[in-house]
Design an enzyme around this catalytic site. Structure first.
Site, PDB file in Angstrom:
ATOM      1  N   ASN A 111       0.843  -1.209   0.000  1.00 18.20           N
ATOM      2  CA  ASN A 111       0.000   0.000   0.000  1.00 18.20           C
ATOM      3  C   ASN A 111       0.873   1.252   0.000  1.00 18.20           C
ATOM      4  O   ASN A 111       0.623   2.211  -0.721  1.00 18.20           O
ATOM      5  CB  ASN A 111      -0.860   0.060   1.268  1.00 18.20           C
ATOM      6  CG  ASN A 111      -2.094  -0.832   1.184  1.00 18.20           C
ATOM      7  OD1 ASN A 111      -2.380  -1.408   0.143  1.00 18.20           O
ATOM      8  ND2 ASN A 111      -2.814  -0.938   2.283  1.00 18.20           N
ATOM      9  N   ARG A 157     -11.340  -4.445 -13.095  1.00 20.06           N
ATOM     10  CA  ARG A 157     -10.211  -5.292 -12.687  1.00 20.06           C
ATOM     11  C   ARG A 157     -10.707  -6.724 -12.695  1.00 20.06           C
ATOM     12  O   ARG A 157     -11.437  -7.118 -11.801  1.00 20.06           O
ATOM     13  CB  ARG A 157      -9.772  -4.977 -11.261  1.00 20.06           C
ATOM     14  CG  ARG A 157      -9.161  -3.619 -11.062  1.00 20.06           C
ATOM     15  CD  ARG A 157      -8.627  -3.516  -9.630  1.00 20.06           C
ATOM     16  NE  ARG A 157      -8.507  -2.145  -9.184  1.00 20.06           N
ATOM     17  CZ  ARG A 157      -7.523  -1.340  -9.555  1.00 20.06           C
ATOM     18  NH1 ARG A 157      -6.594  -1.756 -10.371  1.00 20.06           N
ATOM     19  NH2 ARG A 157      -7.477  -0.105  -9.103  1.00 20.06           N
ATOM     20  N   ARG A 217      -5.884   1.520 -12.576  1.00 23.10           N
ATOM     21  CA  ARG A 217      -4.489   1.688 -12.193  1.00 23.10           C
ATOM     22  C   ARG A 217      -3.776   0.389 -11.825  1.00 23.10           C
ATOM     23  O   ARG A 217      -4.279  -0.406 -11.047  1.00 23.10           O
ATOM     24  CB  ARG A 217      -4.419   2.672 -11.018  1.00 23.10           C
ATOM     25  CG  ARG A 217      -3.012   3.155 -10.771  1.00 23.10           C
ATOM     26  CD  ARG A 217      -2.997   4.356  -9.871  1.00 23.10           C
ATOM     27  NE  ARG A 217      -3.207   5.576 -10.618  1.00 23.10           N
ATOM     28  CZ  ARG A 217      -3.770   6.660 -10.108  1.00 23.10           C
ATOM     29  NH1 ARG A 217      -4.226   6.645  -8.891  1.00 23.10           N
ATOM     30  NH2 ARG A 217      -3.891   7.740 -10.830  1.00 23.10           N
ATOM     31  N   HIS A 272     -15.924   3.050 -13.887  1.00 25.28           N
ATOM     32  CA  HIS A 272     -15.712   2.303 -12.654  1.00 25.28           C
ATOM     33  C   HIS A 272     -16.981   1.545 -12.247  1.00 25.28           C
ATOM     34  O   HIS A 272     -16.961   0.706 -11.346  1.00 25.28           O
ATOM     35  CB  HIS A 272     -15.285   3.305 -11.566  1.00 25.28           C
ATOM     36  CG  HIS A 272     -14.721   2.704 -10.337  1.00 25.28           C
ATOM     37  ND1 HIS A 272     -15.376   2.756  -9.128  1.00 25.28           N
ATOM     38  CD2 HIS A 272     -13.556   2.058 -10.095  1.00 25.28           C
ATOM     39  CE1 HIS A 272     -14.637   2.155  -8.202  1.00 25.28           C
ATOM     40  NE2 HIS A 272     -13.528   1.719  -8.769  1.00 25.28           N
ATOM     41  N   TYR A 291     -12.813  -9.531  -0.571  1.00 20.74           N
ATOM     42  CA  TYR A 291     -13.369  -8.180  -0.405  1.00 20.74           C
ATOM     43  C   TYR A 291     -14.856  -8.299  -0.106  1.00 20.74           C
ATOM     44  O   TYR A 291     -15.546  -9.135  -0.687  1.00 20.74           O
ATOM     45  CB  TYR A 291     -13.217  -7.352  -1.690  1.00 20.74           C
ATOM     46  CG  TYR A 291     -11.802  -6.993  -2.096  1.00 20.74           C
ATOM     47  CD1 TYR A 291     -10.689  -7.520  -1.447  1.00 20.74           C
ATOM     48  CD2 TYR A 291     -11.577  -6.109  -3.140  1.00 20.74           C
ATOM     49  CE1 TYR A 291      -9.397  -7.190  -1.853  1.00 20.74           C
ATOM     50  CE2 TYR A 291     -10.287  -5.773  -3.548  1.00 20.74           C
ATOM     51  CZ  TYR A 291      -9.201  -6.320  -2.904  1.00 20.74           C
ATOM     52  OH  TYR A 291      -7.929  -6.003  -3.305  1.00 20.74           O
ATOM     53  N   ARG A 301     -13.949   2.775   5.459  1.00 21.33           N
ATOM     54  CA  ARG A 301     -12.762   1.948   5.689  1.00 21.33           C
ATOM     55  C   ARG A 301     -11.471   2.773   5.621  1.00 21.33           C
ATOM     56  O   ARG A 301     -10.594   2.638   6.447  1.00 21.33           O
ATOM     57  CB  ARG A 301     -12.738   0.835   4.638  1.00 21.33           C
ATOM     58  CG  ARG A 301     -11.657  -0.161   4.827  1.00 21.33           C
ATOM     59  CD  ARG A 301     -10.634  -0.147   3.710  1.00 21.33           C
ATOM     60  NE  ARG A 301     -11.255  -0.422   2.433  1.00 21.33           N
ATOM     61  CZ  ARG A 301     -10.638  -0.233   1.269  1.00 21.33           C
ATOM     62  NH1 ARG A 301      -9.410   0.224   1.227  1.00 21.33           N
ATOM     63  NH2 ARG A 301     -11.255  -0.484   0.145  1.00 21.33           N
ATOM     64  N   HIS A 319     -15.302  -3.254   1.313  1.00 24.48           N
ATOM     65  CA  HIS A 319     -15.239  -2.669  -0.018  1.00 24.48           C
ATOM     66  C   HIS A 319     -16.599  -2.220  -0.549  1.00 24.48           C
ATOM     67  O   HIS A 319     -16.665  -1.454  -1.514  1.00 24.48           O
ATOM     68  CB  HIS A 319     -14.603  -3.701  -0.957  1.00 24.48           C
ATOM     69  CG  HIS A 319     -14.150  -3.172  -2.276  1.00 24.48           C
ATOM     70  ND1 HIS A 319     -14.915  -3.276  -3.413  1.00 24.48           N
ATOM     71  CD2 HIS A 319     -13.024  -2.507  -2.646  1.00 24.48           C
ATOM     72  CE1 HIS A 319     -14.263  -2.720  -4.435  1.00 24.48           C
ATOM     73  NE2 HIS A 319     -13.113  -2.240  -3.995  1.00 24.48           N
TER      74      HIS A 319
HETATM   75  N1  LIG Z   1      -7.863  -7.397   4.586  1.00 26.74           N
HETATM   76  C1  LIG Z   1      -7.319  -6.293   4.073  1.00 26.74           C
HETATM   77  N2  LIG Z   1      -7.156  -5.204   4.829  1.00 26.74           N
HETATM   78  C2  LIG Z   1      -6.620  -4.083   4.323  1.00 26.74           C
HETATM   79  N3  LIG Z   1      -6.199  -3.950   3.060  1.00 26.74           N
HETATM   80  C3  LIG Z   1      -6.322  -4.993   2.256  1.00 26.74           C
HETATM   81  C4  LIG Z   1      -6.888  -6.219   2.716  1.00 26.74           C
HETATM   82  N4  LIG Z   1      -6.911  -7.078   1.695  1.00 26.74           N
HETATM   83  C5  LIG Z   1      -6.379  -6.423   0.641  1.00 26.74           C
HETATM   84  N5  LIG Z   1      -6.023  -5.162   0.947  1.00 26.74           N
HETATM   85  C6  LIG Z   1      -5.444  -4.123   0.080  1.00 26.74           C
HETATM   86  O1  LIG Z   1      -6.483  -3.303  -0.469  1.00 26.74           O
HETATM   87  C7  LIG Z   1      -6.143  -2.857  -1.766  1.00 26.74           C
HETATM   88  C8  LIG Z   1      -7.363  -2.722  -2.673  1.00 26.74           C
HETATM   89  O2  LIG Z   1      -8.243  -1.748  -2.194  1.00 26.74           O
HETATM   90  P1  LIG Z   1      -9.091  -0.771  -3.121  1.00 26.74           P
HETATM   91  O3  LIG Z   1     -10.205  -0.252  -2.320  1.00 26.74           O
HETATM   92  O4  LIG Z   1      -8.196   0.186  -3.790  1.00 26.74           O
HETATM   93  O5  LIG Z   1      -9.736  -1.793  -4.167  1.00 26.74           O
HETATM   94  P2  LIG Z   1      -9.799  -1.806  -5.739  1.00 26.74           P
HETATM   95  O6  LIG Z   1      -9.507  -3.214  -6.136  1.00 26.74           O
HETATM   96  O7  LIG Z   1      -9.006  -0.706  -6.311  1.00 26.74           O
HETATM   97  O8  LIG Z   1     -11.350  -1.554  -5.978  1.00 26.74           O
HETATM   98  P3  LIG Z   1     -12.111  -0.577  -6.983  1.00 26.74           P
HETATM   99  O9  LIG Z   1     -11.857  -1.147  -8.314  1.00 26.74           O
HETATM  100  O10 LIG Z   1     -13.535  -0.690  -6.601  1.00 26.74           O
HETATM  101  O11 LIG Z   1     -11.527   0.768  -6.795  1.00 26.74           O
HETATM  102  C9  LIG Z   1      -5.213  -3.897  -2.312  1.00 26.74           C
HETATM  103  O12 LIG Z   1      -4.145  -3.251  -2.913  1.00 26.74           O
HETATM  104  C10 LIG Z   1      -4.749  -4.715  -1.118  1.00 26.74           C
HETATM  105  O13 LIG Z   1      -3.368  -4.567  -0.920  1.00 26.74           O
HETATM  106 MG   LIG Z   2      -9.122   1.428  -6.011  1.00 29.39          MG
END
Ligand SMILES: Nc1ncnc2c1ncn2[C@@H]1O[C@H](COP(=O)(O)OP(=O)(O)OP(=O)(O)O)[C@@H](O)[C@H]1O
Ligand SMILES: [Mg+2]
Length: 714
Positions: free
Chosen positions: A64, A395, A425, A455, A488, A584, A612
């Site tokens: 992250n 994604r 991204r 999105h 998620y 979150r 999520h």
């Molecule tokens: N249990 C968890 N707690 C915290 N962070 C997590 C956990 N599991 C995964 N992650 C991290 O969360 C990130 C994804 O979060 P994010 O909200 O950006 O989702 P996204 O896949 O980009 O969704 P969207 O396409 O809806 O934006 C991943 O990069 C991962 O490293």
């Molecule tokens: Mg995202």
């Protein structure tokens, strides 16, 4: 004075407080740092998770943070370079933000390392898993390792000299390197070289998997790849004496600027962008504290970066690689396996179309399986009466069964139209790949509207039936990604509602064609009307509060950043509306400020599953309205993306989402509560204990048992 946002005149005597006061806002970047701190805390808390899961949180925290530097820090750095001094809503200039970020991150890295080296490593050792160094092995073992190095590692290494005769070698984003000082045995000249620790090999080597190196004590011994490379440098530099060797890791600006002109080929310009990402400016240089000043300044100068971007980190660099440890087959050190419930398992024939005709369906992932969604698309692909399938893909992950189903459908000569968001991204390359295979299979692939990321998560299936054409919809809060759907939390809504179907048809037409459709009856669409709609819904709730005193708003999202909507929420709180926010990640609003936000509560649940789902609930004078969708409340979601929110109408589903929300809000084990000063305090204790994710899992298992019983009874 006038209130510019609702255009009404407010008499001076009861003028509202200045809602633009920077003190009322949390800095967006620092709020993100706080979120990542909460992720780190999951690793720090020895009671919270099994050992290897704690390692997983260290890895997530680290990756992250890498991403944060590649995008956010890089952006701030650009602003500084361009001399932009504009203050954020909370009153900080870009340079001040960078300073505070650095200060926080240094503290966090220290905490992370203490956690890994002083706590987790000794604990792993007690459980039979340990890291060893090459020098701690016997001569015979070192020889076996040398042989392994020669066979497996040596062929992929490229030593690059660096002196006046050689240009400074290019180093790619996220690469881990060794800086080596050498002495020419013949001339005595001092040279500098760089060896990249190859990214295509595992960073962590398991000694028991190397031929001849087996130990018979059952312990798992691990070795860092860079340690192996360092110990065998003499093979790379014959006739040279290795004087010193120091690891370093670089992070570059990875925010791709995409030139989108309507005539150009978006696919090509994104490929171009992905390539140029490798050359972005260096925003962070990680080194060990014992790197001598001479090498450090050599790197800083040649990487064209600044001292303020150098991070001295003890121990191992690039800790996101720790995710590799999760491959170790030790169920005793991991979360218990959770197999989600599939609500369709009790059906004699799993005809999802028939199910959907008999009523709307709601799935709560990962507690409910994502399988029905994949099955829906496969069923559509195979069904001779299905005429078309349209879907948005953001994604999908690699090897996606959803994409395979779409390809199959296109090969069956159905109309398949897929909106692939190439700009998702870090998934750009993957998406380009899928887009091409879909095109080859005969699907219509479009890349969406210039300047707007798509999105929204939508699928529409059109089927010829006796009564005419019927539309089957899947609307979601998460991606069509079977891997993340297991970790998620998201909702899937399956419906044949004709009004929604009309709206979704129109939306697809405007995404794939030139339609400039501007009115939707049911769907809320960004950037068209979502901002206005959220503002209106908040205002309505204020009216309900005035008339009936039962104003209540509950919102669940990943981030709340948008100033205009934060101000609307402050006003609603001032009017007495009770507001619960389950956010979150980033939250720029401050709850519990007397006279401003004392009716607002903000909680953040961090746990095994990544929260999520996006849910918007308005009590609406006890006629609850619930909307689900893809959008967080950030300017980018409201103004720069195609996002959708959709209503859930069936009362039993509304009730079920409402009770899910209440459970999340009442969590007192994995939840953090935001304080009026913007900091977070972990909610601990409280009776009865509510660990919401655990309770959702338990409920899912109960349902699964009931289904099994029912199936047996059939
Ligand atoms: N249990 C968890 N707690 C915290 N962070 C997590 C956990 N599991 C995964 N992650 C991290 O969360 C990130 C994804 O979060 P994010 O909200 O950006 O989702 P996204 O896949 O980009 O969704 P969207 O396409 O809806 O934006 C991943 O990069 C991962 O490293
Ligand atoms: Mg995202």
């Amino acid at each position: 004075m006038t209130d510019s946002e609702n255009g009404t005149l407010v008499p001076a005597a009861i003028a509202e407080p200045d809602l633009r006061d920077p003190l009322l806002y949390v800095n967006r970047e620092l709020s993100w740092i706080d979120f990542n701190q909460r992720v780190l805390e999951e690793a720090l808390d020895s009671a919270a998770h099994p050992l290897l899961e704690r390692v997983k949180f260290l890895s997530i925290f680290s990756s992250n943070l890498d991403e944060f530097f590649m995008i956010r820090v890089a952006g701030l750095d650009d602003q500084c370079a361009a001399g932009i001094n504009e203050r954020s809503v909370d009153g900080l200039t870009p340079i001040e933000m960078l300073e505070r970020i650095r200060e926080r991150v240094i503290g966090q890295l220290r905490q992370r390392n203490a956690c890994f080296f002083d706590d987790i490593l000794p604990a792993l050792k007690r459980k039979g898993i340990e890291f060893v160094s090459v020098s701690s092995l016997s001569v015979e073992q070192q020889q076996l390792l040398q042989h392994y190095f020669r066979k497996e590692v040596f062929p992929v290494l490229t030593p690059l000299a660096f002196d006046t005769g050689h240009p400074f070698p290019f180093m790619s984003n996220l690469s881990l390197n060794l800086a080596i000082e050498l002495e020419d045995e013949e001339s005595g000249a001092i040279k500098f070289a760089r060896v990249k620790v190859p990214g295509i090999l595992s960073r962590i080597i398991r000694l028991d998997q190397i031929e001849g190196l087996g130990f018979d004590d059952g312990r798992i011994r691990l070795l860092w790849l860079e340690d192996l490379v360092e110990h065998n440098l003499d093979q790379l530099f014959p006739k040279m004496r290795i004087l010193q060797c120091h690891p370093f890791r670089i992070i570059r600006d990875a925010d791709i600027e995409i030139e989108e002109d309507e005539a150009g080929d978006l696919l090509e310009s994104i490929e171009q962008g992905v390539r140029s990402r490798r050359y972005g400016k260096v925003v962070r240089l990680d080194i060990n504290p014992d790197m001598p000043h001479s090498i450090r300044s050599l790197l800083v100068k040649n990487l064209e970066t600044y001292e303020r971007n150098v991070y001295e980190i003890g121990g191992v660099l690039g800790m996101s690689a720790l995710m590799e440890l999760l491959k170790i087959d030790r169920p005793d050190l991991k979360d218990e396996l959770f197999v989600p419930n599939n609500p369709l398992d009790d059906k004699r024939t799993a005809d999802i179309f028939a199910e959907m005709r008999s009523g709307d369906m709601l799935l709560h992932h990962p507690y409910d399986s994502f399988k029905p969604v994949v099955d829906l698309i496969w069923q559509a692909a195979r069904d001779p009466d299905v005429l078309s399938i349209k879907q948005t893909l953001y994604r999908v992950g690699s090897n996606s069964p959803v994409v395979k189903a779409l390809m199959f459908a296109a090969e069956q000569r159905k109309q398949v139209a897929v909106l692939v968001e190439l700009k998702a991204r870090f998934d750009e390359e993957n998406n380009i790949l899928w887009a091409r295979s879909l095109e080859d299979a005969g699907a219509h692939v479009v890349y969406g509207l210039p300047g707007l990321k798509t999105h929204a998560k939508l699928t529409m299936i059109v089927r010829r039936e006796q009564e005419g054409l019927r539309h089957y919809l899947h609307l979601g809060t998460g991606n069509y990604n079977t891997v993340t759907a297991r970790i998620y939390t998201d909702y899937s809504y399956l419906t044949t509602d004709p009004v929604l179907a009309d709206d979704v048809t129109e939306l697809f037409n405007s995404l794939t064609g030139y339609s400039k459709h501007r009115e939707y009856r049911s769907l809320i669409v960004s950037p068209l009307n979502m901002r206005r709609w959220i503002m209106e819904m908040i205002r309505h709730e204020v009216d309900h509060q005035k008339h009936t005193g039962n104003g209540r708003i509950v919102m669940k999202m990943n981030a709340l950043v948008d100033e205009e909507i934060i101000r609307a929420l402050y006003r609603a709180s001032m009017a007495g509306v009770k507001i619960d926010l389950a956010i979150r990640g980033i939250c720029c609003l401050k709850p519990g400020i007397p006279g401003i936000s004392e009716n607002i509560r903000v909680v953040s649940v961090i746990g095994r599953f990544l929260e999520h789902s996006r849910v918007y609930y308005f009590n609406n004078g006890d006629h609850a309205r619930i909307f689900l969708g893809s959008a967080d409340i950030m300017p980018r979601n409201l103004d720069k993306r195609v996002e959708t929110l959709f209503p859930v109408i069936e009362p039993r589903l509304v009730e079920s989402i409402k009770s899910d929300l209440e459970l999340t809000l009442s969590d007192n084990r994995k939840s953090w509560e935001m304080q009026p000063d913007g900091t977070y305090i972990r909610k601990r204790g409280g009776r009865p204990a509510v660990d919401s994710q655990r309770l959702f899992m338990r409920r899912s298992l109960r349902r699964k048992k009931n289904i099994k019983k029912k199936v047996k009874g059939l």
